[in-house]
Design a protein around this motif. Structure first.
Motif, PDB file in Angstrom:
ATOM      1  N   GLN A 199      12.931  -1.793 -42.157  1.00  0.00           N
ATOM      2  CA  GLN A 199      12.308  -1.571 -40.859  1.00  0.00           C
ATOM      3  C   GLN A 199      12.461  -0.702 -39.770  1.00  0.00           C
ATOM      4  O   GLN A 199      13.438  -0.703 -38.993  1.00  0.00           O
ATOM      5  N   ARG A 200      12.482   0.667 -40.289  1.00  0.00           N
ATOM      6  CA  ARG A 200      12.106   1.771 -39.475  1.00  0.00           C
ATOM      7  C   ARG A 200      11.013   1.912 -38.606  1.00  0.00           C
ATOM      8  O   ARG A 200       9.922   1.420 -37.990  1.00  0.00           O
ATOM      9  N   ASN A 201      11.316   2.319 -37.245  1.00  0.00           N
ATOM     10  CA  ASN A 201      11.367   2.944 -35.884  1.00  0.00           C
ATOM     11  C   ASN A 201      11.907   3.307 -35.331  1.00  0.00           C
ATOM     12  O   ASN A 201      13.041   2.649 -34.321  1.00  0.00           O
ATOM     13  N   PRO A 202      11.457   4.944 -35.515  1.00  0.00           N
ATOM     14  CA  PRO A 202      12.569   5.612 -34.497  1.00  0.00           C
ATOM     15  C   PRO A 202      12.922   5.210 -32.577  1.00  0.00           C
ATOM     16  O   PRO A 202      14.037   5.196 -31.937  1.00  0.00           O
ATOM     17  N   SER A 203      11.481   5.073 -32.370  1.00  0.00           N
ATOM     18  CA  SER A 203      11.799   4.461 -30.673  1.00  0.00           C
ATOM     19  C   SER A 203      12.569   3.297 -30.334  1.00  0.00           C
ATOM     20  O   SER A 203      12.594   2.240 -29.273  1.00  0.00           O
ATOM     21  N   ALA A 204      13.079   2.740 -31.354  1.00  0.00           N
ATOM     22  CA  ALA A 204      13.859   1.048 -31.145  1.00  0.00           C
ATOM     23  C   ALA A 204      14.934   0.968 -29.731  1.00  0.00           C
ATOM     24  O   ALA A 204      15.618   2.145 -30.395  1.00  0.00           O
ATOM     25  N   ALA A 205      14.725   0.462 -29.111  1.00  0.00           N
ATOM     26  CA  ALA A 205      15.898   0.644 -28.336  1.00  0.00           C
ATOM     27  C   ALA A 205      16.794   0.035 -29.126  1.00  0.00           C
ATOM     28  O   ALA A 205      17.789   0.311 -28.586  1.00  0.00           O
ATOM     29  N   ARG A 206      16.921  -0.907 -29.679  1.00  0.00           N
ATOM     30  CA  ARG A 206      17.986  -1.666 -30.326  1.00  0.00           C
ATOM     31  C   ARG A 206      18.089  -2.435 -32.328  1.00  0.00           C
ATOM     32  O   ARG A 206      16.487  -1.777 -32.708  1.00  0.00           O
ATOM     33  N   ARG A 207      19.180  -1.715 -32.997  1.00  0.00           N
ATOM     34  CA  ARG A 207      19.053  -1.941 -33.488  1.00  0.00           C
ATOM     35  C   ARG A 207      20.057  -3.416 -34.580  1.00  0.00           C
ATOM     36  O   ARG A 207      21.259  -3.465 -33.866  1.00  0.00           O
ATOM     37  N   VAL A 208      19.309  -3.688 -35.505  1.00  0.00           N
ATOM     38  CA  VAL A 208      20.985  -4.635 -36.421  1.00  0.00           C
ATOM     39  C   VAL A 208      21.129  -3.828 -38.136  1.00  0.00           C
ATOM     40  O   VAL A 208      19.984  -3.670 -38.292  1.00  0.00           O
ATOM     41  N   VAL A 209      21.863  -4.039 -37.617  1.00  0.00           N
ATOM     42  CA  VAL A 209      23.485  -3.397 -39.207  1.00  0.00           C
ATOM     43  C   VAL A 209      23.674  -4.395 -40.234  1.00  0.00           C
ATOM     44  O   VAL A 209      24.550  -4.713 -39.309  1.00  0.00           O
ATOM     45  N   CYS A 210      23.174  -4.517 -41.141  1.00  0.00           N
ATOM     46  CA  CYS A 210      23.774  -5.906 -42.444  1.00  0.00           C
ATOM     47  C   CYS A 210      24.494  -5.387 -42.807  1.00  0.00           C
ATOM     48  O   CYS A 210      23.898  -4.030 -43.777  1.00  0.00           O
ATOM     49  N   PHE A 211      25.757  -5.791 -43.457  1.00  0.00           N
ATOM     50  CA  PHE A 211      26.767  -5.496 -44.065  1.00  0.00           C
ATOM     51  C   PHE A 211      27.061  -6.475 -45.716  1.00  0.00           C
ATOM     52  O   PHE A 211      27.085  -7.575 -45.000  1.00  0.00           O
ATOM     53  N   PRO A 212      26.226  -6.331 -46.694  1.00  0.00           N
ATOM     54  CA  PRO A 212      25.880  -7.354 -47.300  1.00  0.00           C
ATOM     55  C   PRO A 212      27.339  -8.151 -48.218  1.00  0.00           C
ATOM     56  O   PRO A 212      28.957  -7.555 -47.724  1.00  0.00           O
ATOM     57  N   HIS A 213      27.347  -9.190 -48.784  1.00  0.00           N
ATOM     58  CA  HIS A 213      29.017  -9.258 -49.258  1.00  0.00           C
ATOM     59  C   HIS A 213      29.104  -8.698 -50.491  1.00  0.00           C
ATOM     60  O   HIS A 213      28.883  -8.021 -51.307  1.00  0.00           O
ATOM     61  N   ALA A 214      30.408  -9.521 -51.293  1.00  0.00           N
ATOM     62  CA  ALA A 214      31.486  -9.119 -52.615  1.00  0.00           C
ATOM     63  C   ALA A 214      29.668  -8.471 -53.527  1.00  0.00           C
ATOM     64  O   ALA A 214      29.102  -9.816 -53.541  1.00  0.00           O
ATOM     65  N   GLY A 215      29.710  -7.577 -54.133  1.00  0.00           N
ATOM     66  CA  GLY A 215      28.975  -7.583 -55.583  1.00  0.00           C
ATOM     67  C   GLY A 215      27.454  -7.580 -54.498  1.00  0.00           C
ATOM     68  O   GLY A 215      26.196  -7.196 -55.999  1.00  0.00           O
ATOM     69  N   GLY A 216      27.363  -7.330 -53.726  1.00  0.00           N
ATOM     70  CA  GLY A 216      26.020  -7.772 -53.228  1.00  0.00           C
ATOM     71  C   GLY A 216      25.347  -6.363 -52.679  1.00  0.00           C
ATOM     72  O   GLY A 216      26.130  -5.109 -52.087  1.00  0.00           O
ATOM     73  N   SER A 217      24.052  -5.754 -52.298  1.00  0.00           N
ATOM     74  CA  SER A 217      24.103  -4.511 -52.004  1.00  0.00           C
ATOM     75  C   SER A 217      22.746  -4.425 -50.718  1.00  0.00           C
ATOM     76  O   SER A 217      22.183  -5.490 -49.978  1.00  0.00           O
TER      77      SER A 217
END
Length: 241
Positions: free
Chosen positions: A4-22
């Motif tokens: 969800q691209r929003n260059p003006s967003a003041a916050r971001r959530v960065v997600c890390f996948p499980h083993a074998g995930g993407s």
């Protein structure tokens, strides 16, 4: 990878996948997120758009690469969300970011993963196919149709074998300096690999606020609770849900 691209967003959530995930595991999460928050997901090497890159079987090397990528954008408040293996990668990434003194991470959400109670000995040998398939079936994270296709099965098993080797040999540093970011530990109440007491042990890694949230479900409980998880992850501390 930005879902969800929003260059003006003041916050971001960065997600890390499980083993074998993407990174694509989190693609649909964007619809449950406030449009003023950007959703990003870490793409580990060796899969999807990074398929040509070699797999990384070292937690230190993997976390260092992610930390370098995240540190390129220091202007926005950042929330890290990691599931299973991703929880460990997110934690080690946060440690590296805080060590530079320029981290904008305010919250670490760790899901379906323990942080203590590991044996001192490490079996560094890779897992065999039967072991991998049994574990994957137990956790329920891979569609059977993928494993039924010989070519896809071989590719998936190579990725999962690498990731399990990474996590099987990973041992958190018991002398590590605690992080200062808030930590929220989450789990399913029927997770066959981690119980609530193990999840509570994450309190030891931070000097900041800490809380535990338990949801109905197994290891992949999160697929049924995306909206609530994102509400918790992005809640302002004064309005903590």
């Amino acid at each position: 990878m930005t879902h969800q691209r929003n260059p003006s967003a003041a916050r971001r959530v960065v997600c890390f996948p499980h083993a074998g995930g993407s990174a694509s595991f989190f693609r649909t999460w964007a619809k449950d997120l406030d449009p003023d928050v950007e959703l990003e997901a870490v793409q580990y090497p060796g899969r999807e758009n990074r398929l040509a890159e070699p797999l990384i079987a070292s937690m230190g090397e993997l976390a260092a690469g992610v930390a370098e990528a995240l540190s390129a954008d220091r202007r926005r408040e950042t929330i890290l969300f990691g599931h299973s293996m991703g929880a460990a990668v997110a934690y080690e990434t946060l440690r590296l970011l805080e060590a530079t003194g320029t981290s904008r991470v305010t919250r670490l959400c760790v899901s379906g993963r323990e942080i203590s109670g590991f044996s001192e000995s490490v079996d560094s040998g890779p897992r065999g196919d039967d072991d991998l398939l049994a574990t994957m079936a137990d956790l329920g994270g891979t569609r059977s149709a993928v494993l039924d296709d010989p070519d896809l099965r071989a590719m998936v098993l190579d990725i999962v074998r690498n990731d399990y080797h990474l996590i099987d040999t990973y041992r958190p540093d018991p002398e590590a300096t605690p992080v200062s970011a808030e930590v929220i530990a989450l789990t399913g109440d029927r997770d066959p690999r981690v119980d609530v007491d193990q999840v509570k042990a994450w309190e030891s890694v931070t000097t900041g606020a800490f809380s535990v949230r338990v949801f109905p479900g197994d290891h992949f409980y999160l697929t049924s609770h995306v909206t609530r998880l994102l509400e918790i992850a992005t809640a302002r501390q004064r309005d903590q849900l």
